[in-house]
Design an enzyme around this catalytic site. Structure first.
Site, PDB file in Angstrom:
ATOM      1  N   LYS A  26     -23.566 162.182  28.612  1.00 19.62           N
ATOM      2  CA  LYS A  26     -23.312 163.663  29.173  1.00 19.62           C
ATOM      3  C   LYS A  26     -25.034 164.439  29.348  1.00 19.62           C
ATOM      4  CE  LYS A  26     -20.526 165.149  26.059  1.00 19.62           C
ATOM      5  NZ  LYS A  26     -20.346 163.364  25.335  1.00 19.62           N
ATOM      6  N   ARG A 153     -28.825 154.723  19.517  1.00 22.99           N
ATOM      7  CA  ARG A 153     -29.335 155.683  20.402  1.00 22.99           C
ATOM      8  C   ARG A 153     -30.455 155.422  19.360  1.00 22.99           C
ATOM      9  NH1 ARG A 153     -26.209 161.160  22.427  1.00 22.99           N
ATOM     10  NH2 ARG A 153     -26.056 160.768  19.631  1.00 22.99           N
ATOM     11  N   ARG A 186     -30.320 159.951  14.695  1.00 24.33           N
ATOM     12  CA  ARG A 186     -29.385 161.125  14.738  1.00 24.33           C
ATOM     13  C   ARG A 186     -28.628 161.068  13.970  1.00 24.33           C
ATOM     14  NH1 ARG A 186     -26.180 163.936  19.793  1.00 24.33           N
ATOM     15  NH2 ARG A 186     -24.843 164.108  18.495  1.00 24.33           N
ATOM     16  N   ARG A 197     -16.336 161.358  14.468  1.00 27.79           N
ATOM     17  CA  ARG A 197     -16.453 161.906  15.871  1.00 27.79           C
ATOM     18  C   ARG A 197     -15.471 161.420  17.261  1.00 27.79           C
ATOM     19  NH1 ARG A 197     -22.434 160.507  16.896  1.00 27.79           N
ATOM     20  NH2 ARG A 197     -22.526 162.187  18.855  1.00 27.79           N
TER      21      ARG A 197
END
Ligand code: AP5
Length: 259
Positions: A26, A153, A186, A197
């Site tokens: 996204k 990531r 993160r 999540r």
């Protein structure tokens, strides 16, 4: 051509909503939309992380919830989203990344757009053009690919560029290609939080896709492909949506002029 930078600044794009599980891309696709159409990205995750970093009341409340991978309560989200959407850079449109995330948030957003965006446009000269309903794009990605994307990531704390050590690695290990900063992970990209999540997505956010499917506004995209291919399809969807909307607007204007 869908992938060439568009001089789209003259026309209204309207709200673009990107739906998808954590790691679906996204944020990656939202940044492409920003560059191409010149509309702002509104990432509720970024807004919350900014509040956490600044230690605001909202940030203090959200911090522990986000660390567990759960959703921040709807009532806390409405205030930050409303004030961001009221900023004047959103007038031509905006891309929402991470909101709505529950069916209640989707209902709230519809009511907000109806009241604050569509009503306001009655007073402007291009009222019809600004009554652009949201285009909702759902990014579909295989579960194992999501895990690879989330665990890999890395972000640059200086320029914000996002990498992936498995899929889009930097030229030099753990360093940003652009400014040499040490890349960071993160907080919620740890395996134990990722599970929470993904579960929150299954139990609370899938209902958002159903909400828009019933309204016939949902367009699904296979996002398990190279970034550029996904971007090209998304641009095509947005272009078609705005063209159809502008066509409808001119028909309405022509009909009105005959009265
Ligand atoms: P948020 O920040 O919104 O996180 P998320 O939804 O979990 O999504 P991500 O940012 O992890 O993934 P993404 O889809 O943006 O993927 P990306 O482009 O980075 O939310 C964080 C938390 O805030 C939530 O858990 C919740 O607590 C709270 N929150 C936020 N909004 C809320 C709301 N509305 N209500 C309540 N709580 C809320 O890509 C991921 C990786 O994949 C990157 O490494 C990227 O380089 C790579 N990648 C992307 N696309 C591709 C591709 N096509 N091929 C290969 N690699 C790719």
């Amino acid at each position: 051509m869908a992938n060439e930078p568009a001089n789209a600044t003259a026309s209204t794009i309207g709200p673009v909503i990107l739906l998808g599980p954590p790691g679906a891309g996204k944020g990656t696709q939202a940044r492409k939309i920003v560059d191409h159409y010149g509309i702002p990205q509104i990432s509720t995750g970024d807004l919350l992380r900014d509040n956490v970093a600044r230690g605001t009341e909202l940030g203090i409340e959200a911090k522990a919830i986000m660390a567990r991978g759960e959703l921040v309560p709807d009532e806390l989200m409405y205030g930050i989203v409303a004030s961001r959407l009221r900023e004047c850079d959103c007038e031509r449109g905006f891309v929402l990344d991470g909101f709505p995330r529950t069916a209640a948030q989707a209902g709230w957003l519809d009511a907000f757009l109806e009241k604050e965006v569509f009503d306001k446009s009655e007073n402007t000269t291009n009222a019809a053009a600004e009554k652009c309903p949201p285009v909702v794009i759902q990014l579909l990605v295989d579960y194992n690919q999501l895990l690879l994307r989330l665990t890999g990531r890395r972000s640059c704390p200086t320029c914000g560029r996002v990498y992936n050590i498995h899929l889009q690695p930097p030229l030099v290990d753990e360093l940003c290609d652009l400014d040499g900063s040490k890349l960071t992970i993160r907080d919620d990209d740890r395996r134990e939080v990722i599970a929470g999540r993904l579960e929150a997505y299954e139990t609370q956010t899938r209902a958002v896709a159903d909400y828009y499917r019933v309204q016939r506004r949902l367009v699904a995209v296979n996002a398990d492909r190279p970034v550029e291919d996904v971007t090209a399809q998304i641009f095509g969807i947005i272009d078609l949506h705005t063209q159809e909307q502008h066509k409808r607007d001119s028909t309405v204007r022509m009909d009105a002029s005959k009265l």
